[in-house]
Scaffold this active site. Sequence first.
Site, PDB file in Angstrom:
ATOM      1  N   ASP A 102      -7.443  -5.385   1.853  1.00  0.00           N
ATOM      2  CA  ASP A 102      -8.283  -6.193   0.959  1.00  0.00           C
ATOM      3  C   ASP A 102      -8.040  -7.683   1.199  1.00  0.00           C
ATOM      4  OD1 ASP A 102      -8.970  -3.733  -0.899  1.00  0.00           O
ATOM      5  OD2 ASP A 102      -6.795  -3.833  -0.761  1.00  0.00           O
ATOM      6  N   HIS A 129       0.863  -1.169   0.000  1.00  0.00           N
ATOM      7  CA  HIS A 129       0.000   0.000   0.000  1.00  0.00           C
ATOM      8  C   HIS A 129       0.904   1.225   0.000  1.00  0.00           C
ATOM      9  CE1 HIS A 129      -3.090   2.891   0.952  1.00  0.00           C
ATOM     10  NE2 HIS A 129      -4.014   1.951   0.970  1.00  0.00           N
TER      11      HIS A 129
END
Length: 438
Positions: A373, A325
């Site tokens: 996720d 990320h």
Amino acid sequence: MSRPKGGRSQSRFDHRPEEELVTAAQAAALLGVKRATLYTYVSRGLVRCVPERGTKENRYVRSDLERLKARHDARAGHAAVASGALRWGEPVIDSSVSRVGAEGLAYRGHSAVTLAVEGRAFEDVAELLWTGALPEAATRWPSPEPAFPPSELAKLLPRGTPPVAALSSLVPLWGARDAVRFAAPAEQERARARRLLRQLSAWVCVANAPGRVTHALNEPTVAQSLARAWNTRVKRAPALLDRALVLCADHELNVSTFAARVVASSGADLYACLSAALAALSGPRHGGACDRVEALLVEVGRPERAAEVIRERLRRGEVITGFGHQLYPDGDPRTPPLVEAARAVNSEAPGVRIASAVMDAMRAAGHPPPSVDFGLVMLAAALGLPPGAGATLFAVGRSAGWVAHVLEQREQGHLLRPRARYVEPAPRPTGGQAPGGA
């Protein structure tokens, strides 16, 4: 930023503990100015400074410096800088809803991870995001009546419609039924948001099990509504779903939140704002990433195949969704609580074992840790939830943040209207050959 009489800044009095501070030298370098100019900005109330205990030195609030630099660049016509700010750049909108920093993710100054692992209910966190105050007692929202007969509405959706797609279809219909949807005083809007989030959590099963919708609406909380709608038999499911929802509740100006704010700035109603956010969330580079993680786990099939599948994907140059990320170079702090919960509730579930093997294979290949996720999909597998549940948890949880940003955008009152930098169109290929050659 307001100043008291006499022109002195309030900078020493309104610093929040979670805000990042830098030295005078760092502040001047960030702005590209001399220290004397920095002190002028402080005296004008444009940059806050905070005395460092035990010394005569001051520290300066980094977010103020970044905001000031962005404004100066924009006034100077630095189009490239302004354009870059829309690509994982500095904030382009002032917001007090959440903060992503070196210390992690915070909602109104409260650590999101701490709220989640301590077991705060999703409703409590939503109220914190909307009002700025964390409720002292557990929050309970009224159970609404079904907006439509679930069985009739199910006939309009193809069987197997993913839950997020179903919700995206329903939100505009709920808006059409709300005759006063443009009546948006803050308290009325918060009441509307409570009803809407309760509806979202109960209708996730409408395409495949419409008979559960009414029963799910009768449950006392959003997490319990989801557990009933998905018919999970895990006793701890509501508490773990609350954890997932809280970790997803907001994340600064992500794509879907920015979409909601843009629409809110036009004066559109709450349903339209959430419809825009859901549309943005569906993309594979945002909430749709959960669906790609699910597809990866299906492709792997068995834990012992994880290393082979990862190796082949990497050999073909494919991106493996669900890892890394850009805002968290050291790892997404929202993921470990989800992974730990999944392993604690059902470490032997096939999906959990496969996900663990994929994580091991990616770590061995030198790739960054998994994102939220991946954690959502792993928890959904542990709870025995249907396909699409990870993306749905993302959507239902993030809806609290969307509402918070819509309310904040209306308070700010300005229209979000970026400018385009015109560039000449690229010449088209001649000779009838398609781009890319043979």
